[in-house]
Write a protein that holds these residues in place. Sequence first.
Motif, PDB file in Angstrom:
ATOM      1  N   THR A 146     -33.736 -12.616 -46.500  1.00 36.03           N
ATOM      2  CA  THR A 146     -34.377 -12.013 -45.324  1.00 36.03           C
ATOM      3  C   THR A 146     -35.702 -12.679 -45.007  1.00 36.03           C
ATOM      4  N   TRP A 147     -36.548 -12.825 -46.004  1.00 29.95           N
ATOM      5  CA  TRP A 147     -37.873 -13.391 -45.749  1.00 29.95           C
ATOM      6  C   TRP A 147     -37.814 -14.886 -45.448  1.00 29.95           C
ATOM      7  N   VAL A 148     -36.854 -15.586 -46.047  1.00 25.06           N
ATOM      8  CA  VAL A 148     -36.680 -16.996 -45.698  1.00 25.06           C
ATOM      9  C   VAL A 148     -36.286 -17.133 -44.225  1.00 25.06           C
ATOM     10  N   LEU A 149     -35.357 -16.284 -43.775  1.00 26.04           N
ATOM     11  CA  LEU A 149     -34.934 -16.328 -42.376  1.00 26.04           C
ATOM     12  C   LEU A 149     -36.064 -15.914 -41.441  1.00 26.04           C
ATOM     13  N   ILE A 150     -36.829 -14.904 -41.825  1.00 22.83           N
ATOM     14  CA  ILE A 150     -37.940 -14.461 -40.984  1.00 22.83           C
ATOM     15  C   ILE A 150     -38.936 -15.597 -40.779  1.00 22.83           C
ATOM     16  N   LEU A 151     -39.307 -16.274 -41.856  1.00 15.00           N
ATOM     17  CA  LEU A 151     -40.263 -17.372 -41.752  1.00 15.00           C
ATOM     18  C   LEU A 151     -39.670 -18.557 -40.985  1.00 15.00           C
ATOM     19  N   ALA A 152     -38.390 -18.868 -41.249  1.00 13.69           N
ATOM     20  CA  ALA A 152     -37.743 -19.992 -40.566  1.00 13.69           C
ATOM     21  C   ALA A 152     -37.656 -19.741 -39.062  1.00 13.69           C
ATOM     22  N   LYS A 153     -37.285 -18.532 -38.674  1.00 13.79           N
ATOM     23  CA  LYS A 153     -37.184 -18.214 -37.249  1.00 13.79           C
ATOM     24  C   LYS A 153     -38.564 -18.186 -36.599  1.00 13.79           C
ATOM     25  N   ALA A 154     -39.586 -17.749 -37.350  1.00 13.03           N
ATOM     26  CA  ALA A 154     -40.943 -17.750 -36.797  1.00 13.03           C
ATOM     27  C   ALA A 154     -41.389 -19.177 -36.499  1.00 13.03           C
ATOM     28  N   VAL A 155     -41.143 -20.083 -37.437  1.00 10.81           N
ATOM     29  CA  VAL A 155     -41.502 -21.492 -37.228  1.00 10.81           C
ATOM     30  C   VAL A 155     -40.699 -22.074 -36.060  1.00 10.81           C
ATOM     31  N   GLN A 156     -39.411 -21.766 -35.999  1.00 10.84           N
ATOM     32  CA  GLN A 156     -38.551 -22.286 -34.934  1.00 10.84           C
ATOM     33  C   GLN A 156     -39.042 -21.837 -33.559  1.00 10.84           C
ATOM     34  N   HIS A 157     -39.317 -20.550 -33.405  1.00 14.29           N
ATOM     35  CA  HIS A 157     -39.740 -20.041 -32.101  1.00 14.29           C
ATOM     36  C   HIS A 157     -41.121 -20.561 -31.723  1.00 14.29           C
ATOM     37  N   ALA A 158     -42.015 -20.684 -32.706  1.00 11.97           N
ATOM     38  CA  ALA A 158     -43.345 -21.222 -32.409  1.00 11.97           C
ATOM     39  C   ALA A 158     -43.250 -22.675 -31.947  1.00 11.97           C
ATOM     40  N   ARG A 159     -42.421 -23.475 -32.629  1.00 14.29           N
ATOM     41  CA  ARG A 159     -42.255 -24.879 -32.267  1.00 14.29           C
ATOM     42  C   ARG A 159     -41.600 -25.016 -30.896  1.00 14.29           C
ATOM     43  N   VAL A 160     -40.557 -24.229 -30.664  1.00 14.26           N
ATOM     44  CA  VAL A 160     -39.856 -24.296 -29.380  1.00 14.26           C
ATOM     45  C   VAL A 160     -40.778 -23.887 -28.237  1.00 14.26           C
ATOM     46  N   GLY A 161     -41.560 -22.827 -28.455  1.00 17.99           N
ATOM     47  CA  GLY A 161     -42.468 -22.374 -27.411  1.00 17.99           C
ATOM     48  C   GLY A 161     -43.513 -23.421 -27.061  1.00 17.99           C
ATOM     49  N   LYS A 162     -44.071 -24.059 -28.059  1.00 12.99           N
ATOM     50  CA  LYS A 162     -45.080 -25.098 -27.831  1.00 12.99           C
ATOM     51  C   LYS A 162     -44.487 -26.306 -27.127  1.00 12.99           C
ATOM     52  N   GLN A 163     -43.318 -26.759 -27.597  1.00 21.47           N
ATOM     53  CA  GLN A 163     -42.689 -27.936 -26.998  1.00 21.47           C
ATOM     54  C   GLN A 163     -42.236 -27.668 -25.571  1.00 21.47           C
ATOM     55  N   ASP A 164     -41.701 -26.492 -25.310  1.00 23.00           N
ATOM     56  CA  ASP A 164     -41.288 -26.147 -23.952  1.00 23.00           C
ATOM     57  C   ASP A 164     -42.483 -26.086 -23.002  1.00 23.00           C
ATOM     58  N   LYS A 165     -43.590 -25.552 -23.490  1.00 23.14           N
ATOM     59  CA  LYS A 165     -44.792 -25.470 -22.664  1.00 23.14           C
ATOM     60  C   LYS A 165     -45.291 -26.859 -22.289  1.00 23.14           C
ATOM     61  N   GLN A 166     -45.303 -27.769 -23.269  1.00 24.99           N
ATOM     62  CA  GLN A 166     -45.753 -29.131 -23.003  1.00 24.99           C
ATOM     63  C   GLN A 166     -44.828 -29.841 -22.027  1.00 24.99           C
ATOM     64  N   PHE A 167     -43.501 -29.692 -22.230  1.00 26.03           N
ATOM     65  CA  PHE A 167     -42.561 -30.364 -21.337  1.00 26.03           C
ATOM     66  C   PHE A 167     -42.641 -29.789 -19.929  1.00 26.03           C
ATOM     67  N   THR A 168     -42.789 -28.478 -19.804  1.00 26.64           N
ATOM     68  CA  THR A 168     -42.863 -27.850 -18.484  1.00 26.64           C
ATOM     69  C   THR A 168     -44.053 -28.387 -17.701  1.00 26.64           C
ATOM     70  N   GLN A 169     -45.192 -28.527 -18.372  1.00 24.68           N
ATOM     71  CA  GLN A 169     -46.373 -29.079 -17.698  1.00 24.68           C
ATOM     72  C   GLN A 169     -46.126 -30.511 -17.223  1.00 24.68           C
ATOM     73  N   LYS A 170     -45.491 -31.329 -18.066  1.00 21.72           N
ATOM     74  CA  LYS A 170     -45.202 -32.710 -17.684  1.00 21.72           C
ATOM     75  C   LYS A 170     -44.182 -32.759 -16.539  1.00 21.72           C
ATOM     76  N   PHE A 171     -43.168 -31.905 -16.623  1.00 23.09           N
ATOM     77  CA  PHE A 171     -42.100 -31.924 -15.627  1.00 23.09           C
ATOM     78  C   PHE A 171     -42.636 -31.580 -14.242  1.00 23.09           C
TER      79      PHE A 171
END
Length: 240
Positions: A24-49
């Motif tokens: 449970t805690w491994v998945l919680i941390l993994a999903k937290a990292v995944q969503h944080a990374r995706v959110g940051k990368q999407d924000k950067q790409f949206t600004q460039k686009f």
Amino acid sequence: MSPQYLNLIVQGALYGLVLFSIVTWVLILAKAVQHARVGKQDKQFTQKFWSANSLDAATALGSDASPKSRLANVGFEALYVNDTDGSGSDLEHSWDRQELLERQLRQQIQKEYQSLESGLAVLASIGSTAPFVGLFGTVFGIINALGAIGKSGSASIEVVAGPIGEALIATGIGIAVAVPAVLAFNYYVRRLKVKAAELDNFATDFVNLAQKNGFRVTKATVRPSGKPVHVGAQPVGAAA
């Protein structure tokens, strides 16, 4: 059933709950990292686009690990034509290209959704089964405790409280494991719905931009100066 086997069952339930807690805690941390990374990368790409001069110029942004970037590149591949081949210049071919674009965007959104959804089924399963695993251990723990009480020939509170209390520990651990799993599942399902809505909105905007562009784009490469060059387009100053 002998006390030895009863103890093994209780211990097995407890070890299983410990394993559930780790997962449970491994998945919680993994999903937290995944969503944080995706959110940051999407924000950067949206600004460039949206800073690009045109849809053709946006093809030079390249592909990165963000879902919106992959979605845009799928759209560019569906729209790509060479300006010299004359394809997509009439309504019939424009409609075919639009249909292809929308279909491929939908398919890519489903792929991104499945990627972000991975692991949530495990959290849901742990959240729903952990209390029952704990209760399973408690039942056999109480049976073992009652057997020990029967052998001692006394039912006083001093004799009963210790074994019964130890048996109830499994139920407490099961609930302690289930609560974080359920809370994390609900939280990430909500995040998943928000991200899916963002991708749907981006896909809708992309289709609208493609419609204004005649449902075709020309791929662009980047010069050392950083300016995009469109493949297939006639250079400025070339002879007619």
